[in-house]
Design an enzyme around this catalytic site. Structure first.
Site, PDB file in Angstrom:
ATOM      1  N   ASP A   8      -7.006  -2.202  17.435  1.00  0.00           N
ATOM      2  CA  ASP A   8      -5.736  -1.833  16.941  1.00  0.00           C
ATOM      3  C   ASP A   8      -5.437  -0.607  17.495  1.00  0.00           C
ATOM      4  OD1 ASP A   8      -3.561  -1.675  15.169  1.00  0.00           O
ATOM      5  OD2 ASP A   8      -4.902  -1.885  13.375  1.00  0.00           O
TER       6      ASP A   8
ATOM      7  N   ASN B  12       0.734  -1.137  -0.072  1.00  0.00           N
ATOM      8  CA  ASN B  12      -0.073   0.156  -0.066  1.00  0.00           C
ATOM      9  C   ASN B  12       0.621   1.276   0.160  1.00  0.00           C
ATOM     10  OD1 ASN B  12      -2.174   1.412   0.072  1.00  0.00           O
ATOM     11  ND2 ASN B  12      -2.971   1.203   2.218  1.00  0.00           N
TER      12      ASN B  12
ATOM     13  N   GLU C 128       1.853  -6.901  11.452  1.00  0.00           N
ATOM     14  CA  GLU C 128       1.343  -6.711   9.979  1.00  0.00           C
ATOM     15  C   GLU C 128       2.384  -6.055   8.996  1.00  0.00           C
ATOM     16  OE1 GLU C 128      -2.165  -4.407  10.797  1.00  0.00           O
ATOM     17  OE2 GLU C 128      -1.151  -2.651  10.057  1.00  0.00           O
TER      18      GLU C 128
ATOM     19  N   TRP D  36       1.719   6.861  12.220  1.00  0.00           N
ATOM     20  CA  TRP D  36       0.476   6.786  11.750  1.00  0.00           C
ATOM     21  C   TRP D  36      -0.242   5.554  12.185  1.00  0.00           C
ATOM     22  CZ3 TRP D  36      -1.896   3.664   8.191  1.00  0.00           C
ATOM     23  CH2 TRP D  36      -3.595   3.931   8.049  1.00  0.00           C
TER      24      TRP D  36
ATOM     25  N   ARG E 218     -13.413  -6.260  15.692  1.00  0.00           N
ATOM     26  CA  ARG E 218     -12.548  -5.284  16.187  1.00  0.00           C
ATOM     27  C   ARG E 218     -13.323  -4.001  16.184  1.00  0.00           C
ATOM     28  NH1 ARG E 218      -7.631  -2.387  12.326  1.00  0.00           N
ATOM     29  NH2 ARG E 218      -9.408  -1.222  11.811  1.00  0.00           N
TER      30      ARG E 218
ATOM     31  N   TYR F  27      -7.284   6.621  12.953  1.00  0.00           N
ATOM     32  CA  TYR F  27      -7.108   5.199  12.477  1.00  0.00           C
ATOM     33  C   TYR F  27      -8.377   4.554  12.575  1.00  0.00           C
ATOM     34  CZ  TYR F  27      -6.406   0.950  11.273  1.00  0.00           C
ATOM     35  OH  TYR F  27      -6.569  -0.630  10.776  1.00  0.00           O
TER      36      TYR F  27
ATOM     37  N   ASP G 215      -6.329  -3.627   1.456  1.00  0.00           N
ATOM     38  CA  ASP G 215      -5.104  -3.372   0.588  1.00  0.00           C
ATOM     39  C   ASP G 215      -4.413  -4.503   0.422  1.00  0.00           C
ATOM     40  OD1 ASP G 215      -4.468  -2.270   3.655  1.00  0.00           O
ATOM     41  OD2 ASP G 215      -2.599  -2.701   2.585  1.00  0.00           O
TER      42      ASP G 215
ATOM     43  N   HIS H 165      -2.546   0.634  16.442  1.00  0.00           N
ATOM     44  CA  HIS H 165      -1.962   1.110  15.318  1.00  0.00           C
ATOM     45  C   HIS H 165      -0.542   1.729  15.601  1.00  0.00           C
ATOM     46  CE1 HIS H 165      -2.075   1.936  10.980  1.00  0.00           C
ATOM     47  NE2 HIS H 165      -2.823   1.036  10.757  1.00  0.00           N
TER      48      HIS H 165
ATOM     49  N   ARG I 201       1.036 -11.613  13.162  1.00  0.00           N
ATOM     50  CA  ARG I 201       0.132 -10.977  12.382  1.00  0.00           C
ATOM     51  C   ARG I 201       0.932 -11.024  10.718  1.00  0.00           C
ATOM     52  NH1 ARG I 201      -4.313  -9.014  12.271  1.00  0.00           N
ATOM     53  NH2 ARG I 201      -3.614  -6.829  11.493  1.00  0.00           N
TER      54      ARG I 201
ATOM     55  N   GLU J  94      -8.094 -11.624   9.982  1.00  0.00           N
ATOM     56  CA  GLU J  94      -8.421 -10.447   9.697  1.00  0.00           C
ATOM     57  C   GLU J  94      -9.354 -10.676   8.470  1.00  0.00           C
ATOM     58  OE1 GLU J  94      -6.128  -7.062   9.576  1.00  0.00           O
ATOM     59  OE2 GLU J  94      -7.740  -5.909  10.085  1.00  0.00           O
TER      60      GLU J  94
ATOM     61  N   GLU K  20      -3.638  -4.847  19.486  1.00  0.00           N
ATOM     62  CA  GLU K  20      -2.682  -5.027  18.263  1.00  0.00           C
ATOM     63  C   GLU K  20      -1.809  -3.893  18.130  1.00  0.00           C
ATOM     64  OE1 GLU K  20      -5.073  -5.687  14.656  1.00  0.00           O
ATOM     65  OE2 GLU K  20      -3.754  -4.860  13.302  1.00  0.00           O
TER      66      GLU K  20
HETATM   67  O1  EZ4 Z   1      -3.624   0.169   8.308  1.00  0.00           O
HETATM   68  O2  EZ4 Z   1      -3.567  -2.178   5.777  1.00  0.00           O
HETATM   69  O3  EZ4 Z   1      -5.235  -4.108  11.114  1.00  0.00           O
HETATM   70  N1  EZ4 Z   1      -5.272  -3.311   9.786  1.00  0.00           N
HETATM   71  C1  EZ4 Z   1      -4.529  -2.533   9.813  1.00  0.00           C
HETATM   72  C2  EZ4 Z   1      -4.729  -1.924   8.348  1.00  0.00           C
HETATM   73  C3  EZ4 Z   1      -3.892  -1.029   7.724  1.00  0.00           C
HETATM   74  C4  EZ4 Z   1      -3.489  -0.956   6.355  1.00  0.00           C
HETATM   75  C5  EZ4 Z   1      -2.120  -0.158   5.855  1.00  0.00           C
HETATM   76  O4  EZ4 Z   1      -2.075  -0.254   4.531  1.00  0.00           O
HETATM   77  O5  EZ4 Z   1      -3.611  -2.143  10.560  1.00  0.00           O
HETATM   78  O6  EZ4 Z   1      -5.731  -1.202   8.078  1.00  0.00           O
HETATM   79 CO    CO Z   2      -3.445  -3.415  12.185  1.00  0.00          CO
END
Ligand code: EZ4
Ligand code: CO
Length: 403
Positions: free
Chosen positions: A210, A37, A262, A403, A147, A159, A316, A212, A283, A339, A236
């Site tokens: 998440d 992505n 991830e 982010w 989630r 996010y 993505d 993030h 993940r 997921e 997560e």
């Molecule tokens: O932000 O795949 O758990 N899922 C995530 C995703 C990521 C995107 C980034 O390309 O954290 O939504």
């Molecule tokens: Co994530």
């Protein structure tokens, strides 16, 4: 059998996807997802300019040798671009091998270890009330695991929360959009969110969240502790994991299960976290961690420490990755959860697939191969459009944040 040609197909049916198609002299073809992505064309170039010339004339059955050739042969190891390119080749070759055998891919891995693959869906709302409603809607759709992500008072964009509650697409702009972040506001809001979600949904639904990568280790430890009464399935990406030891501090303070990985692309990113038992779920995915061949190695290491899989499955990651992942999930002995974010109708039209969803579980289907194809005529109607993920800045002084 010999590989006669390989092509990269870039398309954008609502979002960008990179797909590798490998052709053989016996007429069998296979496809693999190569989507990274926001950096799609780098993987396309890596494949076109450096990988495809090395594939022509090789025996597609030699999946392991080709994997080692691409990994060791480049001299420059690892990294998301390289590993996504290797993953695409690996996935396409497993597709070809399974088609040659006339079997669904999971049969080649060792057969089904379960009747279906438990998936979690994404419930998003602009505030607690809307998020609670969304969680209940997902429960009514049959999901056993959900989630929950919510807007935070005082932050304009967060996010996981988009314009629509059905589809979420963070890569939304020709240049990165900028979001504001406040750890204080987020940490104040999130425990009461899960208090209300858990009260509304009852004890039987698995709840996930998440972070993030937005917290420091000690902040993550505090959030994990605050969330303990609500019995999360996992928290997560609580903090960035380049420093794998950071998770030790979180672990020392909370029994909330931890998931991460991830953005990882090899077993080396996972090694310390797994061997030191600092996480509960890994993940890594088919597309970003070197394909089925490498993911299997990660899962086997994880199984020694009772760490289970919980592969990334955002939109993505193309339906090709999703299909391959579901075969992997149906087999892998230490499976945890998968997921699943639904793709748009345009995406599904480009990638016809055999996998199905029913009552919170998915199944990869019984079609030989991984069961996902690409309709190149439909794909051609959706040309590439540059799109970036957002960046985050601290609300109080503009410092660039995760982010
Ligand atoms: O932000 O795949 O758990 N899922 C995530 C995703 C990521 C995107 C980034 O390309 O954290 O939504
Ligand atoms: Co994530």
């Amino acid at each position: 059998m010999k590989i006669t040609a390989a092509r990269v197909i870039v398309c954008s049916p609502g979002r960008n996807f990179v797909t590798l198609k490998i052709e053989t002299d016996e007429g069998l073809t296979g496809i693999g997802d190569a989507t990274l992505n926001g950096r799609e064309l780098s993987v396309a170039s890596y494949l076109d300019d450096h990988v495809i010339p090395c594939l022509i004339g090789r025996d597609p059955h030699q999946i392991e040798d080709i994997w080692q050739y691409l990994y060791k042969g480049a001299y420059w190891r690892r990294g998301p671009v390289t590993m996504s390119a290797i993953a695409a080749v690996d996935t396409a070759l497993w597709d070809i091998k399974a088609k040659a055998a006339g079997l669904p891919l999971y049969q080649l891995l060792g057969g089904a270890s379960r009747t279906g693959v438990m998936v979690y869906g994404h419930a998003n709302g602009r505030d607690t009330e809307q998020t609670v409603d969304e969680v209940l809607r997902y429960r009514d759709m049959g999901y056993k695991a959900i989630r929950a992500q919510s807007g935070v008072p005082g932050l304009e964009k967060v996010y996981g929360v988009g314009k629509s509650t059905v589809f979420y697409e963070p890569a939304d702009a020709d240049l990165p959009s900028e979001h504001d972040w406040s750890t204080e506001k987020y940490l104040r809001h999130t425990p009461q969110l899960f208090d209300q979600v858990r009260a509304a949904v009852g004890p039987d639904i698995h709840l996930l969240h998440d972070v993030h990568h937005r917290l420091t280790p000690i902040e993550a430890a505090r959030l994990g502790k605050d969330l303990e009464p609500f019995r999360l399935f996992w928290m997560e990406d609580a903090t960035p994991a380049e420093n794998q030891d950071a998770f030790r501090l979180i672990r020392q303070h909370t029994t909330t299960p931890l998931a991460v990985g991830e953005v990882f692309n090899t077993i080396w990113d996972c090694k310390g976290l797994i061997e030191n038992q600092l996480i509960d779920y890994i993940r890594t995915t088919v597309v970003h961690a070197g394909g089925i061949t490498h993911l299997r190695r990660i899962a086997d290491l994880a199984s020694l420490y009772q760490v289970r899989t919980g592969s990334h499955g955002a939109t993505d990651l193309s339906p090709v990755c999703m299909g391959a992942a579901l075969h992997f999930d149906l087999w892998v002995p230490n499976f945890g959860i998968q997921e699943y974010m639904r793709h748009t109708d345009e995406t599904d039209a480009v990638f016809p697939h055999a996998y199905t969803f029913q009552d919170g579980f998915m199944h990869p289907g019984q079609v030989p191969g991984h069961g996902v194809t690409i309709d190149e005529a439909v794909a051609a109607k959706f040309p590439y459009q540059r799109a970036y993920l957002p960046v985050n800045r601290q609300q109080h002084d503009g410092t660039l944040w995760n982010w």
